[in-house]
Scaffold this active site. Structure first.
Site, short mmCIF file in Angstrom:
data_model
loop_
_atom_site.label_atom_id
_atom_site.label_comp_id
_atom_site.label_asym_id
_atom_site.label_seq_id
_atom_site.Cartn_x
_atom_site.Cartn_y
_atom_site.Cartn_z
N ASP A 17 9.21 2.64 1.81
CA ASP A 17 8.03 3.36 2.31
C ASP A 17 7.93 3.08 3.81
OD1 ASP A 17 5.50 4.14 3.11
OD2 ASP A 17 4.50 3.48 1.29
N LYS A 74 2.32 9.64 8.74
CA LYS A 74 1.66 9.11 9.94
C LYS A 74 2.24 9.62 11.27
CE LYS A 74 -1.03 5.52 7.97
NZ LYS A 74 -0.68 5.02 6.63
N PHE A 132 0.85 -1.19 0.00
CA PHE A 132 0.00 0.00 0.00
C PHE A 132 0.89 1.24 0.00
CE2 PHE A 132 -2.36 3.51 1.84
CZ PHE A 132 -3.49 3.50 1.05
C1 LIG Z 1 -0.87 5.30 5.26
C2 LIG Z 1 0.15 4.88 4.27
C3 LIG Z 1 0.35 5.58 3.07
C4 LIG Z 1 -0.51 6.75 2.65
O1 LIG Z 1 -0.43 7.81 3.55
P1 LIG Z 1 -1.55 8.99 3.48
O2 LIG Z 1 -1.10 9.97 4.51
O3 LIG Z 1 -2.86 8.35 3.80
O4 LIG Z 1 -1.53 9.54 2.11
C5 LIG Z 1 1.35 5.14 2.23
N1 LIG Z 1 2.13 4.09 2.54
C6 LIG Z 1 1.97 3.40 3.69
C7 LIG Z 1 2.87 2.26 3.99
C8 LIG Z 1 0.97 3.76 4.58
O5 LIG Z 1 0.79 3.05 5.70
#
Ligand SMILES: *Cc1c(COP(=O)(O)O)cnc(C)c1O
Length: 394
Positions: A213, A242, A128
């Protein structure tokens, strides 16, 4: 009738107040928070030091644009580079934007600095990476793509931990390999450390960039400030959001020195990038995490939580596996967990899911042993009741 788009399937709860690990709804009911707004309020709700930094910045200056110097932005960036393998930071306002910046930087490095025209990014199934057009294309799950065609070009997906498939996907257009070290939204699946080292070697051999990420795994969540520290590798680029602002919306894209010339003045930007308020939140969050040894505490608390869960859930036929690292913990169940989440809420414990069958626990990094015991007792009670109800039906 709400005036909002119905994009979010909401629980029937309205939370109005929070402090530390506790939340209260508009009926006065108290909850133990083991989801932290999806790994965001990692220092607990309304952490004192971050609140004070925000309040004092609110009195001074809110926004001036990036046409001027911003000491908070410099300070927050230095805290990040001093405590990571990165040499430069670009601030933005969300995780998706941080990943967009990473994708843009990787392409531009190949196209402008190296001049080789490479653009393709290899990502992994079940990953994701966000909801913008590029990051949902990078995401290895079909559900986020439905109805949004056509998708941007230049993304390829292979199964995680499959080195042969990865090697076969590399070609003369490949610019970067991008991955989460623990796929969080995808079900709490950790990368195989040997695979990750092989990916790093592959990148070095083929001149590819490794983008990690760390939007969910970073900022202490897995028991290190950044998850890559567990594996003895360093990314060329990594992304944060986050937990970086304790609830203030902010993201960051970080990279090593050779990448810096790729983002020349005017090549990338954002009106709100690292405002004085946002970067006050970031600096105070990092300072508090270092002061409180939040990553180390997350490591110890994670071991306690996973150990207690394994003990309490041992032998339950509806529980498949307890897994995770630090305070990013998954409980894989034999069937859908939506009803379990509701039953836990009823008993005053907030958790979220990671896919249909996995309960995801994301307490704040300063959670106490007593709070862990309390949460485990509630989870064990609810899952035992479900097991008993299922066996009565048979
Ligand atoms: C939450 C998340 C995203 C997206 O972040 P947003 O602030 O919702 O755009 C991307 N990568 C990972 C691994 C995430 O947990």
């Amino acid at each position: 009738m709400s005036s909002l788009f119905p994009t979010f399937a909401r629980y029937p709860i309205t939370l109005v107040k929070g402090k530390g690990s506790r939340l209260w709804d508009d009926q006065g009911k108290e909850y133990l928070d083991f989801m932290t707004g999806i790994a965001v309020t990692s220092l607990g709700h309304v952490p004192e030091r971050v609140k004070n930094a925000l309040v004092s910045q609110l009195d001074q200056l809110w926004h001036v644009s990036n046409l001027f110097y911003n000491p908070n932005q410099e300070k927050a960036a230095k805290l990040l580079t001093d405590n990571s393998c990165a040499d430069a930071v670009f601030f933005c306002n969300s995780g998706a934007e941080a990943n967009e910046a990473a994708i843009k930087l990787a392409r531009r490095y190949h196209q402008k600095v190296l001049g080789n025209g490479r653009y393709e990014i290899i990502t992994f199934t079940r990953s994701f990476h966000g909801r913008t057009l590029a990051t949902l294309t990078a995401t290895g799950q079909d559900k986020v793509k439905e109805g949004f065609l056509p998708l941007p070009e230049g993304f390829v997906h292979v199964p995680l931990n499959d080195l042969a498939a990865l090697e076969a996907a590399v070609n003369d257009k490949t610019a970067a390999i991008m991955l989460e070290l623990i796929q969080a939204e995808g079900g709490v699946h950790e990368v195989d450390p040997a695979f990750l080292r092989a990916v790093r070697e592959l990148c070095d051999r083929q001149g590819l960039l490794l983008i990690v990420d760390e939007i969910q795994t970073g900022m202490g969540r897995t028991g290190k400030m950044f998850a890559y520290e567990h594996y003895g590798i360093e990314p060329d680029i990594f992304t944060l959001a986050k937990g970086i602002g304790s609830g203030f919306p902010v993201g960051a894209m970080l990279a090593k020195a050779p990448l810096i010339p790729a983002f020349t003045a005017g090549s990338h930007g954002s009106t709100f990038s690292g405002t004085p308020i946002a970067t006050a939140a970031v600096a105070a969050t990092i300072e508090t995490m270092l002061l409180e040894q939040a990553p180390e505490r997350a490591a110890a608390s994670g071991e306690l939580l996973i150990g207690k869960l394994k003990e309490a859930l041992n032998g339950l036929p509806n529980v498949v596996e307890v897994r995770g690292k630090g305070l990013l913990v998954g409980i894989e169940c034999a069937g859908p967990v939506a009803d379990i989440v509701a039953a836990l809420q009823h008993r005053g414990l907030l958790v979220i899911t990671a896919g249909p069958n996995v309960l995801r626990l994301l307490p704040n990094l300063l959670v106490t042993a007593e709070e862990i015991e309390e949460a485990v007792a509630i989870i064990a009670a609810v899952l035992s009741e479900q097991a008993a109800a299922l066996s009565a039906k048979q």
